[in-house]
Each structure stands twice: as structure tokens, then as C-alpha cells.
Design a protein around this motif. Sequence first.
Motif, PDB file in Angstrom:
ATOM      1  N   ILE A 122       5.774  25.920  26.848  1.00 30.98           N
ATOM      2  CA  ILE A 122       5.103  27.050  26.213  1.00 30.98           C
ATOM      3  C   ILE A 122       5.012  26.962  24.691  1.00 30.98           C
ATOM      4  O   ILE A 122       4.117  27.587  24.121  1.00 30.98           O
ATOM      5  N   PRO A 123       5.920  26.267  23.970  1.00 29.61           N
ATOM      6  CA  PRO A 123       5.826  26.280  22.505  1.00 29.61           C
ATOM      7  C   PRO A 123       4.516  25.693  21.987  1.00 29.61           C
ATOM      8  O   PRO A 123       3.962  24.793  22.623  1.00 29.61           O
ATOM      9  N   PRO A 124       4.043  26.195  20.840  1.00 28.84           N
ATOM     10  CA  PRO A 124       4.733  27.152  19.965  1.00 28.84           C
ATOM     11  C   PRO A 124       4.545  28.629  20.345  1.00 28.84           C
ATOM     12  O   PRO A 124       5.438  29.428  20.145  1.00 28.84           O
ATOM     13  N   LEU A 125       3.388  29.042  20.869  1.00 28.53           N
ATOM     14  CA  LEU A 125       3.151  30.448  21.209  1.00 28.53           C
ATOM     15  C   LEU A 125       1.980  30.534  22.175  1.00 28.53           C
ATOM     16  O   LEU A 125       0.909  29.986  21.923  1.00 28.53           O
ATOM     17  N   MET A 126       2.183  31.237  23.285  1.00 31.11           N
ATOM     18  CA  MET A 126       1.119  31.356  24.284  1.00 31.11           C
ATOM     19  C   MET A 126       0.124  32.471  23.977  1.00 31.11           C
ATOM     20  O   MET A 126      -1.053  32.375  24.298  1.00 31.11           O
ATOM     21  N   LEU A 127       0.591  33.554  23.362  1.00 32.97           N
ATOM     22  CA  LEU A 127      -0.243  34.726  23.146  1.00 32.97           C
ATOM     23  C   LEU A 127      -1.264  34.504  22.028  1.00 32.97           C
ATOM     24  O   LEU A 127      -0.933  33.953  20.985  1.00 32.97           O
ATOM     25  N   LYS A 128      -2.470  34.962  22.248  1.00 31.91           N
ATOM     26  CA  LYS A 128      -3.502  34.897  21.219  1.00 31.91           C
ATOM     27  C   LYS A 128      -3.230  35.934  20.142  1.00 31.91           C
ATOM     28  O   LYS A 128      -3.041  37.119  20.413  1.00 31.91           O
ATOM     29  N   ASP A 142      -0.787  40.727  30.998  1.00 32.51           N
ATOM     30  CA  ASP A 142      -0.726  42.020  31.677  1.00 32.51           C
ATOM     31  C   ASP A 142      -1.074  41.874  33.152  1.00 32.51           C
ATOM     32  O   ASP A 142      -0.502  42.568  34.010  1.00 32.51           O
ATOM     33  N   ALA A 143      -1.988  40.967  33.469  1.00 33.64           N
ATOM     34  CA  ALA A 143      -2.343  40.724  34.874  1.00 33.64           C
ATOM     35  C   ALA A 143      -1.160  40.118  35.635  1.00 33.64           C
ATOM     36  O   ALA A 143      -0.938  40.431  36.814  1.00 33.64           O
ATOM     37  N   ILE A 144      -0.390  39.254  34.974  1.00 35.41           N
ATOM     38  CA  ILE A 144       0.806  38.701  35.612  1.00 35.41           C
ATOM     39  C   ILE A 144       1.821  39.808  35.857  1.00 35.41           C
ATOM     40  O   ILE A 144       2.432  39.894  36.939  1.00 35.41           O
ATOM     41  N   ARG A 145       2.008  40.672  34.870  1.00 33.54           N
ATOM     42  CA  ARG A 145       2.923  41.796  35.047  1.00 33.54           C
ATOM     43  C   ARG A 145       2.497  42.672  36.224  1.00 33.54           C
ATOM     44  O   ARG A 145       3.323  43.096  37.040  1.00 33.54           O
ATOM     45  N   ASN A 146       1.213  42.930  36.320  1.00 33.42           N
ATOM     46  CA  ASN A 146       0.706  43.738  37.425  1.00 33.42           C
ATOM     47  C   ASN A 146       0.959  43.059  38.769  1.00 33.42           C
ATOM     48  O   ASN A 146       1.307  43.714  39.750  1.00 33.42           O
ATOM     49  N   GLY A 147       0.794  41.743  38.812  1.00 31.66           N
ATOM     50  CA  GLY A 147       1.054  41.007  40.043  1.00 31.66           C
ATOM     51  C   GLY A 147       2.501  41.114  40.482  1.00 31.66           C
ATOM     52  O   GLY A 147       2.790  41.257  41.679  1.00 31.66           O
ATOM     53  N   VAL A 148       3.417  41.052  39.518  1.00 32.35           N
ATOM     54  CA  VAL A 148       4.844  41.149  39.833  1.00 32.35           C
ATOM     55  C   VAL A 148       5.197  42.538  40.338  1.00 32.35           C
ATOM     56  O   VAL A 148       6.003  42.693  41.274  1.00 32.35           O
ATOM     57  N   LEU A 149       4.588  43.571  39.763  1.00 33.19           N
ATOM     58  CA  LEU A 149       4.935  44.944  40.122  1.00 33.19           C
ATOM     59  C   LEU A 149       4.226  45.439  41.376  1.00 33.19           C
ATOM     60  O   LEU A 149       4.748  46.308  42.082  1.00 33.19           O
ATOM     61  N   ILE A 197       8.055  37.550  31.397  1.00 36.47           N
ATOM     62  CA  ILE A 197       6.643  37.337  31.047  1.00 36.47           C
ATOM     63  C   ILE A 197       6.452  37.499  29.542  1.00 36.47           C
ATOM     64  O   ILE A 197       5.776  36.688  28.893  1.00 36.47           O
ATOM     65  N   ALA A 198       7.047  38.537  28.967  1.00 32.94           N
ATOM     66  CA  ALA A 198       6.984  38.696  27.506  1.00 32.94           C
ATOM     67  C   ALA A 198       7.727  37.566  26.814  1.00 32.94           C
ATOM     68  O   ALA A 198       7.283  37.060  25.771  1.00 32.94           O
ATOM     69  N   SER A 201       5.493  34.469  26.867  1.00 29.43           N
ATOM     70  CA  SER A 201       4.162  34.587  26.266  1.00 29.43           C
ATOM     71  C   SER A 201       4.173  35.035  24.814  1.00 29.43           C
ATOM     72  O   SER A 201       3.272  34.683  24.053  1.00 29.43           O
ATOM     73  N   GLU A 202       5.185  35.796  24.417  1.00 28.77           N
ATOM     74  CA  GLU A 202       5.170  36.420  23.095  1.00 28.77           C
ATOM     75  C   GLU A 202       6.210  35.868  22.132  1.00 28.77           C
ATOM     76  O   GLU A 202       6.253  36.282  20.973  1.00 28.77           O
ATOM     77  N   THR A 203       7.031  34.940  22.580  1.00 28.09           N
ATOM     78  CA  THR A 203       8.042  34.355  21.692  1.00 28.09           C
ATOM     79  C   THR A 203       7.414  33.262  20.848  1.00 28.09           C
ATOM     80  O   THR A 203       6.890  32.278  21.376  1.00 28.09           O
ATOM     81  N   ASP A 204       7.468  33.428  19.544  1.00 33.32           N
ATOM     82  CA  ASP A 204       6.915  32.441  18.622  1.00 33.32           C
ATOM     83  C   ASP A 204       7.997  31.403  18.305  1.00 33.32           C
ATOM     84  O   ASP A 204       9.020  31.717  17.693  1.00 33.32           O
ATOM     85  N   LEU A 205       7.761  30.173  18.730  1.00 34.41           N
ATOM     86  CA  LEU A 205       8.736  29.095  18.566  1.00 34.41           C
ATOM     87  C   LEU A 205       8.334  28.102  17.473  1.00 34.41           C
ATOM     88  O   LEU A 205       8.877  26.994  17.410  1.00 34.41           O
ATOM     89  N   THR A 206       7.439  28.513  16.612  1.00 35.91           N
ATOM     90  CA  THR A 206       6.955  27.643  15.538  1.00 35.91           C
ATOM     91  C   THR A 206       8.094  27.147  14.658  1.00 35.91           C
ATOM     92  O   THR A 206       8.232  25.941  14.412  1.00 35.91           O
ATOM     93  N   ASP A 207       8.904  28.067  14.166  1.00 39.49           N
ATOM     94  CA  ASP A 207       9.985  27.675  13.267  1.00 39.49           C
ATOM     95  C   ASP A 207      11.044  26.846  13.992  1.00 39.49           C
ATOM     96  O   ASP A 207      11.689  25.980  13.379  1.00 39.49           O
ATOM     97  N   ASP A 208      11.245  27.115  15.277  1.00 41.16           N
ATOM     98  CA  ASP A 208      12.209  26.332  16.052  1.00 41.16           C
ATOM     99  C   ASP A 208      11.772  24.875  16.130  1.00 41.16           C
ATOM    100  O   ASP A 208      12.582  23.956  15.955  1.00 41.16           O
ATOM    101  N   LEU A 209      10.499  24.645  16.402  1.00 44.92           N
ATOM    102  CA  LEU A 209       9.980  23.281  16.462  1.00 44.92           C
ATOM    103  C   LEU A 209      10.170  22.568  15.129  1.00 44.92           C
ATOM    104  O   LEU A 209      10.557  21.401  15.084  1.00 44.92           O
ATOM    105  N   LYS A 210       9.912  23.264  14.050  1.00 46.83           N
ATOM    106  CA  LYS A 210      10.051  22.673  12.721  1.00 46.83           C
ATOM    107  C   LYS A 210      11.490  22.308  12.403  1.00 46.83           C
ATOM    108  O   LYS A 210      11.744  21.385  11.618  1.00 46.83           O
TER     109      LYS A 210
END
Length: 273
Positions: A122-128, A142-149, A197-198, A201-210
Motif C-alpha cells: 500500500i505505501p506510500p498512500l492509497m487515498l486520493k 466507503d464501498a469496502i466498508r459497506n461490503g463488510v457491514l 480499511i482506514a 487506505s488513509e495512512t500516509d507512509l511517505t516519511d516512513d519510506l524516506k
Amino acid sequence: MPYITTSDGVEIYYTEQGSGQPILLSHGWPLNSDAWALELKIFADAGYRAIAHDRRGHGRSSKTYTGNDMDHYAADLNDLVEALDLRDVVLVGHSTGGGEVVRYAARYGKDRVAKLITAGAIPPLMLKTDANPEGAPIEVFDAIRNGVLSDRSQYYRDLAHPFFGANREGSLVSAGQIDDFWRQGMQMNVAAAFDCIAAFSETDLTDDLKAIDVPVFLAHGDDDQIVPVDAASKKAITLLKNGTLKVYPGRPHGIYGEYQRELDRDILDFIAK
């Protein structure tokens, strides 16, 4: 069954085979350490101590309601490494597990990690976002969340098809592979599945990669329908100090069949260098 208890009281299941330099394997969502069953044997046969764990909320680990986020996942991995006193460890992470090992290596692994390998990670970030226009819009997650619920049992069966490329002409994915994906997914509790899911999708790993100094091998299929390579590994490679990227033509997100055999050979070759 072997467990360790994390600093916040969560029981983490792990399994291991072989002896020698440790290889620690981190699975993707919604799977568990069973996803690495073949690698445990192959890497042990090659002379390594192969270890895989179930992330909190997944598989046989505690069915957590809280702490289902990348910071806790990395801290749990650190607790496992410390409990087993792993040194000169090679980290391997698939999908969400790729994010987990990247954050662990950046925050905790300075004196422990020898090399790092990710596949379809997933790195660096999946979310637009404005800063990450190549990512996927929030509606996708959100569609994945809906599928799980709504009907997670059917959702996992449906998700397995693009995950392994079973929706592509000529696919050789077996019904058993689809069933096993479903089986592993259903072992995860709903709260952990939803919160993860969050995390992925929402964890920014940019600095970790660096921050990572050790050699890193990025593997990614160019027909990955879950974590598209252009928004993930092709961006991650530009952030690493010592990275190698291999794109596998026609390969999906899920690791199986000839892709699995090729990837496992490449992993062993990279470790041996």
C-alpha cells in the motif's frame, strides 16, 4: 499454539518453521498468517527461520475493538520481534502487511532489520488527495466498508475474484483459492475489518519510506486491481534510499500459482545478495 502478549494486552498468534536468519512475514487484509503457509516451508527449506503472525483482529489473534490502526500494527510487530529477540531480520509484507513492515522498519527496526521486501504493498498512500492525485477516491473505500457491514461473507467471496485476477480471461485461479480467501476473511471480527480499511487506505507512509536505510525490494503486479502499481510501488521507489522495483507483467494482487513461484525465487535471491 504460540502467542505473545503486546504491551496493551493483545494476544498475537504466530507460527514458525526452520532455523537460521529470521524472515518475518506480514499478511494482507482480510487474511492471516495462513496466507504464507507455502512460504513458511519454502523459506525454512532454504535454511531460514520463517515466522508469520496474525495481525490483531485477524485469524487467531485477539478480536480487537480498538487499536486497529497502522501505529498499533507496527507496535505489535515490534513486540513480537522483541519477544522472539529477532536480529538481522528480513521483513516481508504483502498489501496492508507492506505498510505494517514499512512503518515498523522506520520506527523500530534500526538495529534489527537487515532487508525489507514488499509485494503489492500500500505505501506510500492509497487515498486520493490533492497531494496524491494518483490515489483512489474515498468512495472506493466507503464501498469496502459497506461490503463488510452489509454482507461480509458474500463480499469476501466477491472480492477474491479481482484480488486474484479470477475475473480476467484465462485465469487459472481455483475454487479452492477463492474458498480459502473467504475462510481467512471470516476469521476476522467486524470491528477490526472495518477499522483496518482506514488503516490501509488513509495512512500516509511517505516519511516512513524516506527514513528506511536498508535495502528494499518492491514487487508488484501490473494487473493489480486492488493496489494499482502506479499509485503505490512506482511512487514508493522514488522515496527510498536503497530500493529495487520489479513489476510483474500480467500479475494480480493476490500471490498464487506461477506468480507465487517467481516471487518466492526473487525473494530468496534478494535475501542472498
